[in-house]
Structures are given as structure tokens and as C-alpha cells.
Design an enzyme around this catalytic site. Sequence first.
Site, PDB file in Angstrom:
ATOM      1  CG  ASP A   1       0.002   5.012 -13.760  1.00  0.00           C
ATOM      2  OD1 ASP A   1      -1.081   5.555 -14.130  1.00  0.00           O
ATOM      3  OD2 ASP A   1       0.610   3.991 -14.380  1.00  0.00           O
TER       4      ASP A   1
ATOM      5  CG  ASP B   1      -1.640   1.176   1.526  1.00  0.00           C
ATOM      6  OD1 ASP B   1      -1.476   2.107   1.903  1.00  0.00           O
ATOM      7  OD2 ASP B   1      -2.964   1.063   0.784  1.00  0.00           O
TER       8      ASP B   1
ATOM      9  CG  ASP C   1     -10.905   6.785 -14.014  1.00  0.00           C
ATOM     10  OD1 ASP C   1     -10.174   7.865 -14.271  1.00  0.00           O
ATOM     11  OD2 ASP C   1     -10.918   6.159 -14.881  1.00  0.00           O
TER      12      ASP C   1
END
Length: 287
Positions: free
Chosen positions: A161, A143, A164
Site C-alpha cells: 500500500d 524499510d 504514488d
Amino acid sequence: MNRLKNNWFTESCEMWPGGTFSFEVKEVLHSEKSDYQDIDVYETTSFGRVLVLDGIIQCTQKDEFSYQEMISFLPLCCHKNPEKVLIVGGGDGGVAREVAKHPKVKQIVQVEIDAKVIEVSKKYLPFMAVGFDSPKLTLHVGDGFDFMKNHSQEFDVIITDSSDPIGPAVSLFQENYFALMKSALKPGGIVCSQAGTIWNDIELVSSTLRYCRNQFSSAAYGYTSVPTYPSGQIGFVIGSLDKDVKFDTPQLVFTREDEKAMNLRYYNSDVHKAAFVLPTFVKYQLV
């Protein structure tokens, strides 16, 4: 989940209601559900190989270089000496491929939460996953939030990167994420994050830029053309701890020979400058 009908894939999403994008599929190369998302790879008739996560197109072989080059070289070329770079996400390897090309980058650290995306990309998207082969790269599966909490003032540039802001990626568009990136930067550091498009959700663009501005001395929104994304464009917010940075003026300008050597197919210094020239209705909404 089968999203094909008569060998056509159709993308639809709540973020762009009333519109869809479709492509013809020659072959389903891979389909599985990881611990985080649905992962599909298609061989298509017009776009080459396509990576789809949770039903949303992430990249196509035909035009992925536009996105990968711009999200990488915009922040890298805004920084005077981007020696150490952190990539959050980017499990297809495309951003790592581009960052590794920059002559001043010495060390790349990448944190991707979904090991399956990396595995699938290495097998089916080698033209992007080649980024994982760079000797500059250290790859961590985990994470990004947790990683940055343990790495303070360490990076010159941080590139996010992400997919959405639906599902697991929502947290990457909040102000606390920009605050966390700020804490992981060296003095004068720069961040760059995928930030949506002015055509589908200008409120998302506006809020993401506002969060960035709240944490960084300077911030701006730039964009690039990606025909297989719903609006044909995608944008990025860039923030810098240097209040005097000029985002539309690259610190390093590549010659034509440099561009050829690095196999740059979209980015150049003129495109860099133009990326920050906004349409009138956007220019005044994002002030």
C-alpha cells in the site's frame, strides 16, 4: 508548507498535468514534516477527514473503504489459504483493518517506514487506525526492502500500500521490488501493489504490470472506483506464483451475512470479478 487558499486545498501533481482536485477545509487538524514527507490532516466540509502526504490525497473518510477493501480482498480471495500476510506501507491502518477481517488470515506483519504517519493516523483517523488494534498484527517501523531481504519464503500474500511513484515510493514500482517480494513468498504466494490509473498514466500501469509478469507465473491488473482520486479510479497489479490461478474467480465467496459481519461496504464476489474487466483500449495495451 501551506497549501490552503481561502480555506480550500487544491491538489496538483506532475503525474496528472493540467488538472487539479480541490476540497473545502473546515479545520487543519495536523500539519508537520516528518523525516520522509509532509503530513497534513484536514477536517473538510464534504469528505470527512482527509490525509494528505506531500500534497497528494491519500485517503478521505468518505470513500477510503473502496481502496482499502479492494487492495486487500482481491489478493486474499485469489489465494486458497492466505494464513500469513505481509503489508508494506499502509501507515494509516486501513489495509490492516481489512486484512484482519478475512477469516483465513491468522497472522499479519506490517512494515511502515514513517512512524509519524502511524502516530498521526491513530490520533486523527481512528476509523482506519483501528487496524493496528488487531491481535493478528505485528507492526514494524522500518524499510520494507530491508525487511523482506531477511524473510525468505515466509508469506502467503504480500500487499504493498504505497503512495504514488514520486519521491521515496519510486522504488516500489521497479522490477527489483517485485523480485524481492517473490523471494519472500511461500510457494503459490500472491502479491498485490498499488499501480496507478489507466486515465492518468497508462505507461506506468503497463510498465508495472510488465515488471510483475517478468517475476510471476501469472499477473493481472484490476481497478476500483475512488471518487476523490484524480481520475476517480485506482488500480492494482496482482502476481501469483501459481500459473493456474484465475484472478477473476475468487476462491472464497462471502454471503450477504458475511459481508455484513465484516462490514464490507464495497467488495463482494461480483465486484471482484468485474475489477478485472478492462476497457477496450486498456485490454489490448496491457497484453
